[in-house]
Scaffold this motif. Structure first.
Motif, PDB file in Angstrom:
ATOM      1  N   UNK A  71       0.835  -1.194   0.000  1.00  0.00           N
ATOM      2  CA  UNK A  71       0.000   0.000   0.000  1.00  0.00           C
ATOM      3  C   UNK A  71       0.876   1.253   0.000  1.00  0.00           C
ATOM      4  N   UNK A  72       0.455   2.258  -0.759  1.00  0.00           N
ATOM      5  CA  UNK A  72       1.197   3.518  -0.769  1.00  0.00           C
ATOM      6  C   UNK A  72       1.066   4.236   0.575  1.00  0.00           C
ATOM      7  N   UNK A  73      -0.084   4.074   1.190  1.00  0.00           N
ATOM      8  CA  UNK A  73      -0.374   4.793   2.435  1.00  0.00           C
ATOM      9  C   UNK A  73      -1.535   4.094   3.121  1.00  0.00           C
ATOM     10  N   UNK A  74      -1.486   4.006   4.446  1.00  0.00           N
ATOM     11  CA  UNK A  74      -2.591   3.435   5.214  1.00  0.00           C
ATOM     12  C   UNK A  74      -3.048   4.479   6.236  1.00  0.00           C
ATOM     13  N   UNK A  75      -4.350   4.735   6.281  1.00  0.00           N
ATOM     14  CA  UNK A  75      -4.896   5.733   7.199  1.00  0.00           C
ATOM     15  C   UNK A  75      -6.071   5.141   7.970  1.00  0.00           C
ATOM     16  N   UNK A  76      -6.007   5.200   9.281  1.00  0.00           N
ATOM     17  CA  UNK A  76      -7.078   4.719  10.158  1.00  0.00           C
ATOM     18  C   UNK A  76      -7.905   5.919  10.605  1.00  0.00           C
ATOM     19  N   UNK A  77      -9.213   5.849  10.370  1.00  0.00           N
ATOM     20  CA  UNK A  77     -10.100   6.981  10.654  1.00  0.00           C
ATOM     21  C   UNK A  77     -11.054   6.617  11.790  1.00  0.00           C
ATOM     22  N   UNK A  78     -11.054   7.430  12.848  1.00  0.00           N
ATOM     23  CA  UNK A  78     -11.931   7.204  14.000  1.00  0.00           C
ATOM     24  C   UNK A  78     -12.508   8.540  14.460  1.00  0.00           C
TER      25      UNK A  78
END
Length: 489
Positions: A239-246
């Protein structure tokens, strides 16, 4: 997650089944009558197919007097609710010139800045006289004033980040900025109960989206492991980038995010943390700085901090706070900054003034009193509701407390009964919640007095008895022990 009692689930399904069956029967009857009628749309494709707006026509319209109630006053502890009537079984509603004074349990006015404030309001009026109601321009053209620059510095300092960017609409903060932060080849891992602006922002980004169980760090870690091992779809490249959204406080559940555990997991797997504090900034924490302050999380460990000014600060718009490089990048790329009209100067001044009151920079301790009062009010109200036998979601210190209704017939019954007793509440059903999980969402404010809360509890208790939504046994009332003196021979 919510565990629905078996009998409650069965009765709720049965109620929806009846509504669906009678709705289909009414649609069939309508088609028969319409077959003889003429219209001027011959040859046109229908804008809405019958099955697409079935829910609106046959379920929502029957109870729409419980939603979208207009008010004719500031959203303070008490509001003037405009009276409405319908001559066509609630298909359309007409306003009257009359209004009813009601106790307000539905506004996000957490700290009471939504009405007149002795410090904020005069400064806002002065700003209005100096700058006008609107900038009539985007930020990059002629829409940046000295107040906007001051606001961004104020927000960055308040939330504990090096820099910040503000937008004129809270919803657009997520929906317009998430696609700028991540795109194709990236991975967004979103809490299953994140609200609509996050969902739409993630979908618009083009990134791959995966969901983890609501507020469950263990499941988040499993999803991260699986996705890192598998890589991108088809190519299986990293993955180029992983973002966790909460979210800080989940607006429909009133639950506080398990942020320390989530941050720890994201550090372990090199994923970015995107924290939405729309309902937590200004409302929780010793100085109102949100969930990071409440749970002891260093803001340096949260990569992107988002929040809105529409709740605790009594204004409009939203912000993103982060590193200077991140904010500079957003100012060059974000459409909400480049093309949208900037936040009005009086609204920006309201936010700055509210922050100064919260921090005591107005020369008083009103900010500390407001924060203490909302915490006391929230915990008191939640505890009393639970004692009465209501099923109340959420955590202590959260000013959002949903009362579970479940059955569709209980949505209008509870709302109308409370309004009849001059208490204005917000009821929520499908599609804003899952089909079985209808609820009344109570929002507590620092402007509520103890007398207001006691009145609200009395009305809600009465409405709960009438509608049968006290799903747990009530706590026994404390009785004074009478000690008898017994003389023994």
């Amino acid at each position: 997650m919510i565990t629905i009692p078996y009998l409650t689930a069965v009765s709720t399904y049965f109620s929806y089944g009846l509504l669906f069956a009678f709705g289909q029967l009414r649609d069939y009857s309508r088609r028969i009558f319409d077959w003889w009628s003429t219209n001027n749309l011959h040859g046109y494709a229908p804008i809405c197919l019958a099955h697409e707006d079935f829910y609106i026509r046959r379920l929502y319209h029957r109870i729409q007097d419980c939603f979208g109630r207009p008010i004719s006053s500031a959203p303070d502890a008490w509001v003037d609710v405009v009276e409405r009537f319908s001559n066509d079984n609630n298909k359309t509603l007409k306003r009257t010139t009359k209004s009813t004074r009601c106790l307000n349990l539905g506004s996000y006015n957490y700290l009471g800045f939504g009405s007149y404030d002795e410090y904020c309001t005069p400064l806002v009026i002065d700003s209005l006289k100096k700058f006008s109601p609107s900038t009539c321009s985007s930020r990059v053209d002629a829409g940046t004033t000295s107040v906007h620059a001051e606001l961004e510095e104020c927000v960055a300092k308040y939330v504990g980040k090096p820099a910040a960017i503000v937008t004129g609409m809270g919803y657009a903060t997520n929906s317009a900025i998430i696609p700028v932060l991540i795109g194709k080849g990236g991975l967004i891992i979103s809490d299953s109960l994140n609200h609509t602006s996050i969902v739409n922002g993630a979908r618009g980004s083009g990134a791959t989206i995966r969901v983890f169980q609501h507020n469950t760090p263990a499941h988040l870690e499993r999803v991260l492991k699986e996705q890192i091992a598998e890589g991108q779809p088809r190519t299986h490249r990293p993955w180029k980038k992983i973002m966790v959204v909460v979210e800080g406080i989940y607006s429909m559940e009133g639950e506080i995010c398990q942020l320390p555990e989530i941050v720890s997991i994201c550090k372990k797997y090199k994923a970015y943390v995107y924290l939405d504090e729309a309902h937590s900034i200004g409302a929780i924490g010793k100085t109102g700085r949100g969930v990071c302050e409440l749970l002891g999380v260093d803001t340096a460990d949260v990569d992107i901090m988002m929040g809105t000014f529409t709740k605790s600060f009594g204004s409009c718009g939203g912000y993103i706070a982060g590193s200077k490089d991140l904010i500079q990048y957003l100012k060059y790329q974000c459409p909400a900054h480049l093309y949208a009209t900037s936040i009005s100067t009086p609204s920006a001044q309201q936010i700055i003034s509210a922050v100064k009151v919260i921090l005591g920079e107005d020369g008083s301790n009103r900010g500390a009193q407001k924060l203490a009062r909302i915490r006391e009010n929230s915990n008191f109200f939640r505890a009393e509701l639970q004692k009465m036998g209501f099923e109340v979601l959420g955590d202590n210190d959260s000013p959002v407390m949903p009362i579970m209704l479940y059955n569709p017939a209980k949505i209008p019954a509870f709302s109308r009964e409370c309004l009849r007793e001059n208490v204005a509440v917000v009821v929520v059903g499908f599609p804003a919640t899952p089909l079985l999980l209808a609820r009344a969402r109570i929002c507590i404010s620092a402007s509520h007095s103890r007398e207001d809360l006691i009145k609200a509890l009395q009305v809600i208790s009465k409405a709960g008895d009438l509608t049968g939504i006290k799903y747990f046994p009530a706590a026994p009332k404390k009785q004074e022990e009478v000690k008898d003196t017994i003389k023994l021979d």
